[in-house]
Design a protein around this motif. Structure first.
Motif, PDB file in Angstrom:
ATOM      1  N   ARG A 129       0.840  -1.192   0.000  1.00 46.07           N
ATOM      2  CA  ARG A 129       0.000   0.000   0.000  1.00 46.07           C
ATOM      3  C   ARG A 129       0.878   1.247   0.000  1.00 46.07           C
ATOM      4  N   SER A 130       0.290   2.365  -0.409  1.00 44.32           N
ATOM      5  CA  SER A 130       1.019   3.637  -0.429  1.00 44.32           C
ATOM      6  C   SER A 130       0.510   4.573   0.657  1.00 44.32           C
ATOM      7  N   TYR A 131      -0.275   4.035   1.580  1.00 44.17           N
ATOM      8  CA  TYR A 131      -0.810   4.834   2.675  1.00 44.17           C
ATOM      9  C   TYR A 131      -1.038   3.928   3.884  1.00 44.17           C
ATOM     10  N   ALA A 132      -1.118   4.561   5.040  1.00 44.43           N
ATOM     11  CA  ALA A 132      -1.477   3.857   6.269  1.00 44.43           C
ATOM     12  C   ALA A 132      -2.448   4.739   7.043  1.00 44.43           C
ATOM     13  N   VAL A 133      -3.316   4.088   7.784  1.00 44.02           N
ATOM     14  CA  VAL A 133      -4.257   4.795   8.643  1.00 44.02           C
ATOM     15  C   VAL A 133      -3.712   4.714  10.066  1.00 44.02           C
ATOM     16  N   VAL A 134      -3.624   5.854  10.715  1.00 39.82           N
ATOM     17  CA  VAL A 134      -3.122   5.904  12.089  1.00 39.82           C
ATOM     18  C   VAL A 134      -4.335   5.885  13.021  1.00 39.82           C
ATOM     19  N   VAL A 135      -4.364   4.841  13.873  1.00 39.65           N
ATOM     20  CA  VAL A 135      -5.503   4.632  14.774  1.00 39.65           C
ATOM     21  C   VAL A 135      -4.989   4.471  16.198  1.00 39.65           C
ATOM     22  N   GLU A 136      -5.691   5.127  17.129  1.00 33.17           N
ATOM     23  CA  GLU A 136      -5.363   4.968  18.546  1.00 33.17           C
ATOM     24  C   GLU A 136      -6.664   4.743  19.309  1.00 33.17           C
ATOM     25  N   ALA A 137      -6.710   3.647  20.065  1.00 35.23           N
ATOM     26  CA  ALA A 137      -7.885   3.293  20.865  1.00 35.23           C
ATOM     27  C   ALA A 137      -9.155   3.291  20.014  1.00 35.23           C
ATOM     28  N   GLY A 138      -9.040   2.745  18.797  1.00 28.39           N
ATOM     29  CA  GLY A 138     -10.191   2.645  17.915  1.00 28.39           C
ATOM     30  C   GLY A 138     -10.595   3.924  17.216  1.00 28.39           C
ATOM     31  N   LYS A 139      -9.868   5.005  17.446  1.00 30.88           N
ATOM     32  CA  LYS A 139     -10.200   6.296  16.831  1.00 30.88           C
ATOM     33  C   LYS A 139      -9.151   6.660  15.775  1.00 30.88           C
ATOM     34  N   VAL A 140      -9.628   7.066  14.616  1.00 29.61           N
ATOM     35  CA  VAL A 140      -8.722   7.477  13.541  1.00 29.61           C
ATOM     36  C   VAL A 140      -8.105   8.817  13.899  1.00 29.61           C
ATOM     37  N   ILE A 141      -6.771   8.850  13.855  1.00 30.58           N
ATOM     38  CA  ILE A 141      -6.037  10.099  14.103  1.00 30.58           C
ATOM     39  C   ILE A 141      -5.729  10.785  12.778  1.00 30.58           C
ATOM     40  N   GLY A 142      -5.419   9.983  11.744  1.00 34.16           N
ATOM     41  CA  GLY A 142      -5.094  10.548  10.446  1.00 34.16           C
ATOM     42  C   GLY A 142      -4.493   9.505   9.533  1.00 34.16           C
ATOM     43  N   THR A 143      -3.792   9.974   8.525  1.00 29.98           N
ATOM     44  CA  THR A 143      -3.176   9.091   7.542  1.00 29.98           C
ATOM     45  C   THR A 143      -1.701   9.444   7.364  1.00 29.98           C
ATOM     46  N   ILE A 144      -0.965   8.492   6.847  1.00 27.91           N
ATOM     47  CA  ILE A 144       0.429   8.712   6.447  1.00 27.91           C
ATOM     48  C   ILE A 144       0.555   8.197   5.024  1.00 27.91           C
ATOM     49  N   MET A 145       1.141   8.993   4.165  1.00 30.65           N
ATOM     50  CA  MET A 145       1.375   8.595   2.780  1.00 30.65           C
ATOM     51  C   MET A 145       2.819   8.107   2.632  1.00 30.65           C
ATOM     52  N   ILE A 146       3.058   7.290   1.639  1.00 27.74           N
ATOM     53  CA  ILE A 146       4.420   6.802   1.379  1.00 27.74           C
ATOM     54  C   ILE A 146       5.356   7.980   1.135  1.00 27.74           C
ATOM     55  N   SER A 147       4.846   9.064   0.563  1.00 29.31           N
ATOM     56  CA  SER A 147       5.682  10.242   0.310  1.00 29.31           C
ATOM     57  C   SER A 147       6.148  10.880   1.621  1.00 29.31           C
ATOM     58  N   ASP A 148       5.344  10.771   2.678  1.00 27.68           N
ATOM     59  CA  ASP A 148       5.744  11.310   3.978  1.00 27.68           C
ATOM     60  C   ASP A 148       6.927  10.526   4.538  1.00 27.68           C
ATOM     61  N   VAL A 149       6.858   9.204   4.410  1.00 22.17           N
ATOM     62  CA  VAL A 149       7.950   8.352   4.887  1.00 22.17           C
ATOM     63  C   VAL A 149       9.193   8.581   4.031  1.00 22.17           C
ATOM     64  N   PHE A 150       8.996   8.684   2.715  1.00 18.60           N
ATOM     65  CA  PHE A 150      10.116   8.955   1.816  1.00 18.60           C
ATOM     66  C   PHE A 150      10.821  10.259   2.189  1.00 18.60           C
ATOM     67  N   ARG A 151      10.037  11.286   2.464  1.00 21.08           N
ATOM     68  CA  ARG A 151      10.605  12.596   2.818  1.00 21.08           C
ATOM     69  C   ARG A 151      11.492  12.469   4.065  1.00 21.08           C
ATOM     70  N   GLU A 152      11.038  11.726   5.064  1.00 25.41           N
ATOM     71  CA  GLU A 152      11.821  11.554   6.296  1.00 25.41           C
ATOM     72  C   GLU A 152      13.108  10.764   6.041  1.00 25.41           C
ATOM     73  N   ILE A 153      12.986   9.659   5.316  1.00 24.58           N
ATOM     74  CA  ILE A 153      14.161   8.815   5.054  1.00 24.58           C
ATOM     75  C   ILE A 153      15.149   9.535   4.143  1.00 24.58           C
ATOM     76  N   SER A 154      14.637  10.143   3.068  1.00 27.47           N
ATOM     77  CA  SER A 154      15.550  10.838   2.155  1.00 27.47           C
ATOM     78  C   SER A 154      16.210  12.016   2.832  1.00 27.47           C
ATOM     79  N   GLY A 155      15.504  12.679   3.731  1.00 27.59           N
ATOM     80  CA  GLY A 155      16.095  13.789   4.492  1.00 27.59           C
ATOM     81  C   GLY A 155      17.274  13.334   5.304  1.00 27.59           C
ATOM     82  N   GLU A 156      17.148  12.165   5.920  1.00 29.31           N
ATOM     83  CA  GLU A 156      18.254  11.597   6.709  1.00 29.31           C
ATOM     84  C   GLU A 156      19.435  11.253   5.810  1.00 29.31           C
ATOM     85  N   ILE A 157      19.144  10.641   4.673  1.00 31.27           N
ATOM     86  CA  ILE A 157      20.229  10.236   3.759  1.00 31.27           C
ATOM     87  C   ILE A 157      20.955  11.477   3.219  1.00 31.27           C
TER      88      ILE A 157
END
Length: 161
Positions: A129-157
């Motif tokens: 998948r290219s997205y994930a749903v962030v859930v805490e205690a059964g409540k949706v907090i938001g989403t994360i896209m693959i581009s968000d993870v890429f931005r973090e990893i590429s920033g480190e590199i």
């Protein structure tokens, strides 16, 4: 530093919402608005009337649906332009009258807000998948896209190069 970053550090709290009985045309309007406004959201979350998560509909889901309807006759190669126009028009009619419940993803990638980003990445890869749903205690907090993870990893590199 990347090992300390968690899902809550990059979660998108603003995401498009759909209902199961929304048409695919309505879903595409909402997803298209995300593409047009540059927010980068690749999916909409499908909620019931009480706000409970029922599924997700990604841009990929809509494109696969269109492909399935366009390719019912087999390959499009060699079809004359007017024949293609007719096939495309019919596929658009089918898509526009289809409901979100018929093609939404019920087996989404779901992560907790305290999940390390590298585990979020692993979840993307495992589920394809290219997205994930962030859930805490059964409540949706938001989403994360693959581009968000890429931005973090590429920033480190880039920082370390």
């Amino acid at each position: 530093m990347l090992l300390r970053k968690r899902a809550w550090d990059i979660v998108r709290e603003d995401y498009p919402r759909l209902r199961e009985d929304d048409s695919l045309a309505e879903a595409m309007r909402k997803l298209n608005a995300c593409v047009s406004d540059g927010s980068g959201s690749l999916c909409a979350l499908v909620m019931d009337d009480e706000g409970h998560l029922k599924g997700a509909l990604s841009i990929w889901d809509t494109m696969r649906f269109m492909e399935d309807n366009l390719l019912r006759t087999g390959s499009l190669r060699g079809i004359e332009e007017d024949g293609f126009d007719r096939i495309f028009r019919n596929a658009c009619k089918v898509a526009g009258s289809s409901v979100v419940a018929d093609l939404m993803d019920r087996d989404m990638t779901v992560v907790g807000p305290d999940e390390p980003i590298l585990l979020v990445l692993e979840s993307f890869v495992k589920k394809g998948r290219s997205y994930a749903v962030v859930v805490e205690a059964g409540k949706v907090i938001g989403t994360i896209m693959i581009s968000d993870v890429f931005r973090e990893i590429s920033g480190e590199i880039i920082c370390r190069s």
